[in-house]
Scaffold this motif. Structure first.
Motif, PDB file in Angstrom:
ATOM      1  N   THR A  22      30.882 -40.543 -30.093  1.00 28.43           N
ATOM      2  CA  THR A  22      32.117 -39.968 -30.370  1.00 28.43           C
ATOM      3  C   THR A  22      33.488 -40.178 -29.564  1.00 28.43           C
ATOM      4  O   THR A  22      34.683 -40.128 -30.175  1.00 28.43           O
ATOM      5  N   GLY A  23      33.102 -40.490 -28.302  1.00 34.24           N
ATOM      6  CA  GLY A  23      34.271 -40.547 -27.145  1.00 34.24           C
ATOM      7  C   GLY A  23      34.734 -39.133 -26.646  1.00 34.24           C
ATOM      8  O   GLY A  23      35.702 -38.653 -25.993  1.00 34.24           O
ATOM      9  N   LEU A  24      34.006 -38.176 -27.209  1.00 31.69           N
ATOM     10  CA  LEU A  24      34.103 -36.623 -26.796  1.00 31.69           C
ATOM     11  C   LEU A  24      33.191 -36.094 -25.970  1.00 31.69           C
ATOM     12  O   LEU A  24      31.872 -36.827 -25.948  1.00 31.69           O
ATOM     13  N   PHE A  25      33.372 -35.255 -25.089  1.00 33.92           N
ATOM     14  CA  PHE A  25      32.241 -34.647 -24.364  1.00 33.92           C
ATOM     15  C   PHE A  25      31.921 -33.276 -24.463  1.00 33.92           C
ATOM     16  O   PHE A  25      32.711 -32.548 -24.935  1.00 33.92           O
ATOM     17  N   CYS A  26      30.757 -32.706 -24.107  1.00 32.17           N
ATOM     18  CA  CYS A  26      30.253 -31.402 -24.489  1.00 32.17           C
ATOM     19  C   CYS A  26      31.025 -30.377 -23.747  1.00 32.17           C
ATOM     20  O   CYS A  26      31.172 -30.789 -22.482  1.00 32.17           O
ATOM     21  N   LYS A  27      31.385 -29.360 -23.715  1.00 28.76           N
ATOM     22  CA  LYS A  27      31.990 -28.269 -23.356  1.00 28.76           C
ATOM     23  C   LYS A  27      31.129 -27.669 -22.024  1.00 28.76           C
ATOM     24  O   LYS A  27      31.415 -27.517 -21.166  1.00 28.76           O
ATOM     25  N   ASN A  28      29.736 -27.640 -22.635  1.00 29.08           N
ATOM     26  CA  ASN A  28      28.820 -27.145 -21.419  1.00 29.08           C
ATOM     27  C   ASN A  28      28.396 -28.305 -20.463  1.00 29.08           C
ATOM     28  O   ASN A  28      27.873 -27.847 -19.489  1.00 29.08           O
ATOM     29  N   HIS A  29      28.341 -29.510 -21.008  1.00 28.95           N
ATOM     30  CA  HIS A  29      27.768 -30.612 -19.864  1.00 28.95           C
ATOM     31  C   HIS A  29      28.911 -31.640 -19.915  1.00 28.95           C
ATOM     32  O   HIS A  29      28.858 -32.668 -20.765  1.00 28.95           O
ATOM     33  N   GLU A  33      28.339 -37.341 -23.174  1.00 30.06           N
ATOM     34  CA  GLU A  33      29.090 -37.741 -24.587  1.00 30.06           C
ATOM     35  C   GLU A  33      28.446 -37.057 -25.717  1.00 30.06           C
ATOM     36  O   GLU A  33      27.294 -37.390 -25.692  1.00 30.06           O
ATOM     37  N   LEU A  34      29.389 -36.698 -26.539  1.00 30.19           N
ATOM     38  CA  LEU A  34      28.689 -36.190 -27.859  1.00 30.19           C
ATOM     39  C   LEU A  34      28.392 -37.323 -28.655  1.00 30.19           C
ATOM     40  O   LEU A  34      29.149 -38.400 -28.896  1.00 30.19           O
ATOM     41  N   ASN A  35      27.156 -37.315 -29.456  1.00 31.79           N
ATOM     42  CA  ASN A  35      27.137 -38.229 -30.448  1.00 31.79           C
ATOM     43  C   ASN A  35      26.819 -37.848 -31.961  1.00 31.79           C
ATOM     44  O   ASN A  35      26.368 -36.683 -32.138  1.00 31.79           O
ATOM     45  N   ARG A  36      27.137 -38.620 -32.970  1.00 32.88           N
ATOM     46  CA  ARG A  36      27.092 -38.097 -34.186  1.00 32.88           C
ATOM     47  C   ARG A  36      25.769 -39.099 -34.770  1.00 32.88           C
ATOM     48  O   ARG A  36      25.966 -40.157 -34.087  1.00 32.88           O
ATOM     49  N   PHE A  37      25.187 -38.771 -36.057  1.00 28.21           N
ATOM     50  CA  PHE A  37      24.044 -39.487 -36.254  1.00 28.21           C
ATOM     51  C   PHE A  37      24.048 -39.894 -37.576  1.00 28.21           C
ATOM     52  O   PHE A  37      24.691 -39.307 -38.670  1.00 28.21           O
ATOM     53  N   THR A  38      23.827 -41.303 -37.744  1.00 32.99           N
ATOM     54  CA  THR A  38      23.740 -41.793 -39.141  1.00 32.99           C
ATOM     55  C   THR A  38      22.386 -41.414 -40.059  1.00 32.99           C
ATOM     56  O   THR A  38      21.335 -41.301 -39.382  1.00 32.99           O
ATOM     57  N   MET A  63      28.477 -32.682 -37.887  1.00 32.36           N
ATOM     58  CA  MET A  63      28.388 -32.194 -36.455  1.00 32.36           C
ATOM     59  C   MET A  63      27.977 -33.171 -35.396  1.00 32.36           C
ATOM     60  O   MET A  63      27.051 -34.080 -35.617  1.00 32.36           O
ATOM     61  N   ALA A  64      28.776 -33.090 -34.236  1.00 35.70           N
ATOM     62  CA  ALA A  64      28.376 -33.887 -33.065  1.00 35.70           C
ATOM     63  C   ALA A  64      27.230 -33.093 -32.215  1.00 35.70           C
ATOM     64  O   ALA A  64      27.488 -31.790 -31.990  1.00 35.70           O
TER      65      ALA A  64
END
Length: 298
Positions: A22-29, A33-38, A63-64
């Motif tokens: 997603t290009g976004l990163f987890c607030k806790n880690h 990088e966060l992933n979405r799934f198909t 949800m990512a």
């Protein structure tokens, strides 16, 4: 076995294959990088509810996910909470008491005084007020008998449209409480506010999907104050999409209240939405004309 083939991060190989960064990163880690799934698109796929599709026709999760949160069991705990939510929804939607209580527990009314709205609390001091009261009582009787149609209450602010719409629901809900019949009152401003507030949650589609699904499937629905100036405009495609999605799934048994005239409604909404609103309401358009603003007369 496939289920045992995990990489060093503990993720299954088929999960990695389905992952979309997603290009976004987890607030806790922050380093993850966060992933979405198909996954294959739902058979009743609707872009408004289920989100976008990939170029190869697969549906993306709303949800990512963070792989480290996954290892720590964060999503498992959330899933347990989701299971409780699902159990509550089943109670509301399938049990006799759940159906009866849905009006009180799931409605978004705005003004709390509406809970006291009944036919016998509507002050009909003039002929015009008695006329709209009589029409509302007739509509309630027809819904109670199982007839399916739409109702439109139109007129200026403070004329009693919301009061009589709620009175219809209260009457029908009480008369059909042993028949697993559900009623729901949704003020449009409260609906939009509730959905937008939910965008602050981790899964931004969950509350929107819950509310729109409820409105699509409830037996008798009131959409109150349609056309509120602060929430609607001609170019507000998202809001209009929500309304059309709900109306398009319903087969009658929808009551709307609006301050807009027919001409104003057509200038504010897409023609398809106006058509769906008016469909099936030929004999149940109630005009609140010749009635003074009850809020100013108090």
């Amino acid at each position: 076995m496939i289920d045992e083939e995990k990489n060093k991060d503990g993720m299954l190989w088929y999960q990695l294959k389905r992952a979309v960064p997603t290009g976004l990163f987890c607030k806790n880690h922050p380093d993850t990088e966060l992933n979405r799934f198909t996954h294959p698109a739902s058979t009743n796929y609707d872009p408004l509810i289920h989100g976008e599709l990939t170029s190869d026709g697969l549906q993306l999760s709303s949800m990512a996910f963070c792989k480290k949160c996954d290892l720590e069991g964060v999503y498992q705990r959330k899933q347990q909470s989701s299971a409780e939510i699902k159990a509550n929804e089943d109670f509301l939607n399938k049990s006799k008491y759940g159906k009866y209580s849905l009006l009180k527990t799931q409605s978004l009314v705005g003004k709390k005084s509406l809970w006291f709205a009944r036919f016998n609390t509507f002050k009909a001091n003039e002929l015009e007020e008695q006329n709209v009261l009589n029409q509302a009582q007739r509509i309630a009787r027809e819904y109670t008998k199982g007839q399916r149609f739409n109702t439109v209450f139109v007129g200026g602010a403070g004329r009693g449209k919301s009061h009589l719409a709620m009175a219809i629901l209260q009457e029908v809900n009480e008369n059909l409480k042993d028949d697993k019949f559900s009623t729901l009152f949704i003020n449009i401003s409260e609906l939009i506010r509730e959905i937008k507030n939910s965008w602050n949650y981790s899964d931004t589609k969950a509350e929107e999907e819950r509310l729109t699904t409820l409105m699509r499937t409830v037996d008798l629905l009131v959409i109150d104050d349609l056309g509120t100036e602060s929430t609607f405009s001609k170019d507000n495609s998202w809001v209009q999409g929500v309304i059309y999605n709900i109306y398009n799934a319903r087969e009658g048994n929808t009551i709307i209240t609006s301050n807009l005239t027919g001409k104003e409604m057509r200038s504010s909404y897409d023609d398809k939405i106006v058509s769906r609103i008016m469909e099936g309401s030929k004999n149940s358009v109630v005009k609140f004309e010749g009635i003074t603003d009850k809020r100013k007369s108090k």
